[in-house]
Design a protein around this motif. Structure first.
Motif, short mmCIF file in Angstrom:
data_model
loop_
_atom_site.label_atom_id
_atom_site.label_comp_id
_atom_site.label_asym_id
_atom_site.label_seq_id
_atom_site.Cartn_x
_atom_site.Cartn_y
_atom_site.Cartn_z
N MET A 106 0.83 -1.07 -0.05
CA MET A 106 0.11 -0.04 -0.04
C MET A 106 0.90 1.18 -0.03
O MET A 106 2.07 1.18 0.24
CB MET A 106 -0.94 0.13 1.22
CG MET A 106 -1.85 -1.45 1.13
SD MET A 106 -2.69 -1.59 0.12
CE MET A 106 -4.16 -0.30 0.03
N ASP A 107 0.31 2.52 -0.47
CA ASP A 107 1.06 3.67 -0.53
C ASP A 107 1.60 4.13 0.83
O ASP A 107 2.62 4.87 0.92
CB ASP A 107 0.14 4.63 -1.14
CG ASP A 107 -0.03 4.37 -2.54
OD1 ASP A 107 0.47 3.79 -3.34
OD2 ASP A 107 -1.15 5.01 -3.11
N ASP A 108 1.08 3.76 2.06
CA ASP A 108 1.45 4.21 3.15
C ASP A 108 2.52 3.36 3.85
O ASP A 108 2.94 3.58 4.98
CB ASP A 108 0.16 4.36 4.45
CG ASP A 108 -0.38 2.98 4.65
OD1 ASP A 108 0.12 1.78 3.90
OD2 ASP A 108 -1.32 2.69 5.32
N GLY A 109 3.13 2.57 3.26
CA GLY A 109 4.01 1.59 3.71
C GLY A 109 3.57 0.15 4.23
O GLY A 109 4.53 -0.43 4.51
N THR A 110 2.25 0.17 4.43
CA THR A 110 1.73 -1.22 4.97
C THR A 110 1.46 -2.24 4.04
O THR A 110 1.57 -1.75 2.58
CB THR A 110 0.65 -0.95 5.96
OG1 THR A 110 -0.34 -0.58 5.03
CG2 THR A 110 0.93 0.28 7.01
N TRP A 112 -1.54 -5.46 2.95
CA TRP A 112 -2.49 -6.26 3.35
C TRP A 112 -2.50 -7.56 2.71
O TRP A 112 -1.89 -8.10 1.65
CB TRP A 112 -3.91 -5.63 2.61
CG TRP A 112 -4.33 -4.62 3.22
CD1 TRP A 112 -4.24 -3.11 2.86
CD2 TRP A 112 -5.34 -4.77 4.30
NE1 TRP A 112 -5.21 -2.51 3.92
CE2 TRP A 112 -5.61 -3.35 4.74
CE3 TRP A 112 -5.72 -5.72 4.95
CZ2 TRP A 112 -6.57 -3.06 5.93
CZ3 TRP A 112 -6.83 -5.35 6.35
CH2 TRP A 112 -6.98 -4.14 6.64
N GLN A 134 -3.79 -6.06 7.95
CA GLN A 134 -3.02 -5.21 7.45
C GLN A 134 -1.66 -5.37 8.57
O GLN A 134 -1.64 -5.34 9.69
CB GLN A 134 -3.46 -3.84 7.85
CG GLN A 134 -2.61 -2.58 7.21
CD GLN A 134 -3.20 -1.38 7.63
OE1 GLN A 134 -4.02 -1.30 8.28
NE2 GLN A 134 -3.06 -0.20 6.59
N LYS A 136 2.93 -4.25 8.80
CA LYS A 136 3.96 -3.62 8.30
C LYS A 136 5.41 -4.35 8.97
O LYS A 136 5.29 -5.14 9.89
CB LYS A 136 4.03 -2.20 8.74
CG LYS A 136 4.05 -2.04 10.41
CD LYS A 136 3.80 -0.42 10.60
CE LYS A 136 3.57 0.05 12.15
NZ LYS A 136 3.75 1.34 12.37
#
Length: 457
Positions: A106-110, A112, A134, A136
């Motif tokens: 994902m764009d936020d660095g996490t 799924w 989710q 990280k």
């Protein structure tokens, strides 16, 4: 402690490969991969069922004995990989945070990902909760952090057949309802590929089912022996239900087009044809990549063939790089390293691997309007049994100068940036022991530098 010598597979491969090499057997181009970091989630990592879930989900794996009788108590059924104890036992106190089968950056660095159906089959997984996670990675510390978990449910009765928890209010879904194997986040939730139907399933951002879509290829339904309406005939003279996909042959991989409008659902096994043969491309079994229109929630009628390479038996995950190229994990069914192979594979012992891993690869493929209906083009691959590790960044696995992934199932791959990908295994808790002979596999995620591979034409 790391071995001081390369495994036979790694040594042979890395001696031949400088930067780019070509396999004499298949004329397929191999590219190098270098380990940059590794993060590990220990095998025995558990999560509690939701507070409003029935008691049935408080423990899991109660029906995994060979006779499927309910286990007497927690930890009473040893986990086994063939005849090798894995050091863990069922039932488990809680739900296992394991079986990661599909990943999306994902764009936020996490990321799924999702846990698959539980313990390997429809029959033994009625108390395994279906979950999306989710997560990280703390690459510096080598740890995996769970940010959020969504438990899948069917409170609005969108699933057309009876589920395990049919009479409950929340109607949480279990591993005897679906075998969820692939995931794509979308604006209004998630699309999930599964294997019992096989079906495509849409859930909202809370994990609630909104759609269940039957699979069609070239106007024909695709069904596995676990299709929910199938039953054995009343007497031996009657025909069994007709199905054209082997068990565990459904949507193991699923990519999303870069414009966001399509899904590309990839079967794990080939379709069977009317004459009993399997679908092929040339002489090799071929798996269907089937295009799905997200807005219309329907199959477009377009598909491609993914030809398995010599020694390949299944795929593990699928994500796109750009509009026409993608990454596919391809594997055999082996586990463990050849140095610890059993002398007689037909008589395996607890101190050896009966079928060591040989083919664990990630292929870059090209699929476009030009080859719709035909085979994708395999541009090249990286070998997950011979990953370079010159700086010794592996926290476990491999040996001097290299890292390997000798797991039976490697089911997570996605692009991080123009030079890096993330790769992870499905540890099939507590039944897979490929890293060590007598220890259940952990969930291992690695960050690989593969710039030449991603840029290959």
């Amino acid at each position: 402690m790391k071995a001081l010598l390369l495994s036979t597979t790694a040594a042979a491969t890395m001696a031949v490969v400088a930067l780019v090499s070509t396999s004499a057997l298949s004329e397929e181009t191999q590219f190098p991969a270098t380990l940059e970091a590794q993060a590990i989630l220990p095998a025995n990592s558990m999560i509690k069922a939701p507070e409003d879930a029935p008691e049935h989900l408080r423990t899991s794996g109660k029906f995994t004995a060979k006779n499927r009788n309910r286990a007497a108590g927690v930890g009473t059924v040893p986990g086994m990989d063939e005849n090798r104890p894995t050091g863990l036992a069922l039932p488990l106190d809680g739900q296992p945070l394991q079986g990661f089968s599909g990943i999306k950056a994902m764009d936020d660095g996490t990321f799924w990902t999702l846990s698959d159906n539980g313990f390997g089959s429809k029959l033994n997984s009625p108390d395994a909760a279906l979950m999306l996670h989710q997560i990280k990675f703390d690459w510096d510390a080598g740890k995996v952090e769970r940010v959020e978990t969504l438990f899948l449910s069917d409170s609005e009765m969108k699933v057309p057949f009876p589920i395990v928890l049919e009479g409950t209010d929340k109607r949480y879904l279990a591993g005897s309802d679906f075998d969820v194997e692939s995931i794509q986040p979308v604006e209004d939730g998630f699309w999930i590929g599964e294997e019992f139907g096989p079906f495509l399933i849409h859930v909202d951002r809370a994990g609630k089912v909104t759609d269940v879509v039957e699979t069609m290829v070239e106007g024909e339904p695709v069904r596995s022996p676990d299709y929910p309406s199938f039953t054995l005939p009343a007497n031996p003279t009657m025909k069994n239900p007709a199905f054209n996909l082997k068990r565990s042959g459904g949507f193991e991989g699923m990519a999303r087009s870069k414009d966001g409008s399509k899904l590309y659902a990839l079967l794990e096994g080939p379709r069977y044809l009317a004459d009993g043969s399997v679908e092929k491309s040339g002489d090799n079994p071929a798996l269907r990549i089937v295009e799905f229109d997200i807005a219309g929630k329907k199959w477009t009628g377009r598909s491609w063939l993914y030809p398995l390479s010599e020694g390949g038996q299944a795929i593990g995950d699928f994500n796109m790089i750009d509009a026409t190229t993608g990454l596919v994990i391809e594997r055999d069914n082996g586990a463990g390293i050849s140095e610890k192979a059993c002398a007689d594979s037909k008589n395996p012992q607890p101190d050896c691997f009966s079928t060591p891993a040989k083919l664990k690869r990630i292929y870059k493929i090209e699929m476009s309007d030009a080859n719709v209906g035909g085979p994708v083009r395999k541009i090249g691959y990286i070998d997950l049994m011979a990953i370079r590790d010159p700086e010794g960044k592996a926290r476990q696995g491999g040996g001097e100068g290299f890292y390997d992934m000798p797991f039976v199932t490697i089911e997570n791959v996605d692009v991080i940036d123009e030079n890096h990908i993330v790769v992870g295994n499905d540890n099939n808790l507590p039944f897979s022991a490929g890293r060590a002979l007598d220890k259940a596999d952990d969930n291992e995620f690695v960050l690989l530098e593969v710039g030449d591979f991603l840029k290959a034409k």
